[in-house]
Design a protein around this motif. Sequence first.
Motif, PDB file in Angstrom:
ATOM      1  N   ARG A 257       0.814  -1.150  -0.022  1.00 62.56           N
ATOM      2  CA  ARG A 257      -0.060   0.021  -0.023  1.00 62.56           C
ATOM      3  C   ARG A 257       0.884   1.258  -0.027  1.00 62.56           C
ATOM      4  N   GLY A 258       1.923   1.189   0.776  1.00 65.28           N
ATOM      5  CA  GLY A 258       2.713   2.370   0.856  1.00 65.28           C
ATOM      6  C   GLY A 258       3.739   2.614  -0.627  1.00 65.28           C
ATOM      7  N   TRP A 259       4.171   1.379  -1.082  1.00 60.07           N
ATOM      8  CA  TRP A 259       4.681   1.604  -2.426  1.00 60.07           C
ATOM      9  C   TRP A 259       3.695   2.246  -3.319  1.00 60.07           C
ATOM     10  N   ASN A 260       2.640   1.849  -3.467  1.00 62.89           N
ATOM     11  CA  ASN A 260       1.601   2.170  -4.387  1.00 62.89           C
ATOM     12  C   ASN A 260       1.076   3.706  -4.372  1.00 62.89           C
ATOM     13  N   ALA A 261       1.131   4.052  -2.958  1.00 65.34           N
ATOM     14  CA  ALA A 261       0.857   5.557  -2.781  1.00 65.34           C
ATOM     15  C   ALA A 261       1.894   6.311  -3.507  1.00 65.34           C
ATOM     16  N   LEU A 262       3.323   5.824  -3.457  1.00 63.85           N
ATOM     17  CA  LEU A 262       4.372   6.729  -4.180  1.00 63.85           C
ATOM     18  C   LEU A 262       4.071   6.418  -5.876  1.00 63.85           C
ATOM     19  N   TYR A 263       3.594   5.312  -6.189  1.00 61.40           N
ATOM     20  CA  TYR A 263       3.438   5.028  -7.541  1.00 61.40           C
ATOM     21  C   TYR A 263       2.392   5.898  -8.175  1.00 61.40           C
ATOM     22  N   GLU A 264       1.235   6.234  -7.592  1.00 62.83           N
ATOM     23  CA  GLU A 264       0.460   6.841  -7.891  1.00 62.83           C
ATOM     24  C   GLU A 264       0.769   8.090  -8.054  1.00 62.83           C
ATOM     25  N   GLY A 273      12.289  10.018 -15.524  1.00 64.16           N
ATOM     26  CA  GLY A 273      12.061   8.908 -16.547  1.00 64.16           C
ATOM     27  C   GLY A 273      11.810   7.467 -15.764  1.00 64.16           C
ATOM     28  N   MET A 274      11.399   7.432 -14.547  1.00 60.47           N
ATOM     29  CA  MET A 274      11.428   6.270 -14.074  1.00 60.47           C
ATOM     30  C   MET A 274      10.149   5.365 -14.604  1.00 60.47           C
ATOM     31  N   VAL A 275      10.357   4.082 -14.587  1.00 61.71           N
ATOM     32  CA  VAL A 275       9.400   3.126 -15.038  1.00 61.71           C
ATOM     33  C   VAL A 275       8.942   2.196 -13.853  1.00 61.71           C
ATOM     34  N   VAL A 276       7.819   2.063 -13.222  1.00 66.71           N
ATOM     35  CA  VAL A 276       7.815   1.297 -12.125  1.00 66.71           C
ATOM     36  C   VAL A 276       6.304   0.701 -12.215  1.00 66.71           C
ATOM     37  N   VAL A 277       6.152  -0.473 -11.806  1.00 64.24           N
ATOM     38  CA  VAL A 277       4.616  -0.947 -11.821  1.00 64.24           C
ATOM     39  C   VAL A 277       3.944  -1.073 -10.297  1.00 64.24           C
ATOM     40  N   PRO A 278       2.601  -0.757 -10.307  1.00 65.87           N
ATOM     41  CA  PRO A 278       2.108  -1.111  -8.914  1.00 65.87           C
ATOM     42  C   PRO A 278       2.106  -2.359  -8.353  1.00 65.87           C
ATOM     43  N   ARG A 279       2.180  -2.528  -7.087  1.00 66.13           N
ATOM     44  CA  ARG A 279       2.120  -3.786  -6.255  1.00 66.13           C
ATOM     45  C   ARG A 279       0.817  -4.405  -6.246  1.00 66.13           C
ATOM     46  N   ASP A 280       0.893  -5.637  -6.232  1.00 67.94           N
ATOM     47  CA  ASP A 280      -0.598  -6.254  -6.083  1.00 67.94           C
ATOM     48  C   ASP A 280      -0.883  -6.375  -4.605  1.00 67.94           C
ATOM     49  N   VAL A 281      -1.995  -5.563  -4.168  1.00 67.06           N
ATOM     50  CA  VAL A 281      -2.200  -5.589  -2.817  1.00 67.06           C
ATOM     51  C   VAL A 281      -3.510  -6.382  -2.725  1.00 67.06           C
TER      52      VAL A 281
END
Length: 350
Positions: A257-264, A273-281
């Motif tokens: 959830r913390g990772w995805n808050a940053l991803y959003e 130019g970072m490319v990341v994918v959301p984590r499956d919560v």
Amino acid sequence: MPIDTRALKASTLALCTALVGRSTGNKALVHESLKLYTRGLRALQVALQSPSLARHDETLAACLVLAMYEISECPARHIAGYYQHCRGLFSLVRLRGVDAHASGLGHQLFLSIRVHLILYDLGQLKPSFLAEPSWMDKPWQNAAKRPLDRIVDCMAYAPRLFHQLQIYARLPYAEKEPLMLSLMDEFECLDNTLQVIYREMEDTVSGPTYWSTLSKDHDSAGDPMKGSLFPIAFQFPDLKTAANVMALWATSALLRRGWNALYEDLRQGSFSGMVVVPRDVTSVVTKVCQSAEFCLNETNLMFGAFVASMPLAICKAVMQGDGRHDRRVAWITGVLERLQHRGVRIVKYQ
């Protein structure tokens, strides 16, 4: 000179009397348990006023048992009583010092207390001394860490990370990137550590860690148009394994959830130019939910309710506020309401 154990005796008797009263439907015993709880509180206050007694294992144990009574009975119909005991436990643990928790009863008490205090920190978004290197290492100088201890280690960093996430959200756009990179690295590292712990747990058991069966739970069958939300339930070799695996999955959901808050935030902006994918919560929350039926089995008595309450409460907090997960939140809420009748009344007031 004999140790004064009046606080521990009264608090233990209060908790046991309440549990027996609830399990047998004896309201007189439940009422009597409240008198014993009050007696335990008075005896604990006396012990805390003595510089020597305040540092005894028995005094720390009494404070923990009184906190457990609050979880079970929540007599004031408010979570404030439990929080007050958590603050008392914080003070006592720090007063006693890290070396007092390295062996014997002091070590066993610390193992039980630590997760309560970390969750309290998380609720307050306030990091504490429990994530300091000495408190992460010295209590185990005479014993190896169990899988659950290592899982709680990962959870121990969460209050600081989510506190920093709040700071990050208030930063000007141009100043966000360094903290974003640092936080994403830490969230990812901890979640990866959990996956390593899980694989090691799999290697230490002779059979499967868990297996799937058709769910027999019809109390939370869900929308008749959409079908059962969790038609598959998990079974475990024993309740200890269930406790470890559910705690691991819930902690993973929290970190993701913390990772995805940053991803959003990253998705809406442009950072190097970072490319990341959301984590499956959703997948790990689903696994926790699928494990609840095992814990609620009558053979696990009230112990299953205690095991299930913490991971489910974490998952509910992780999912809340996102309309895509309303059904899951409603399902978890329904199960938590059932846990109230299994000896975890505090969930009604969280």
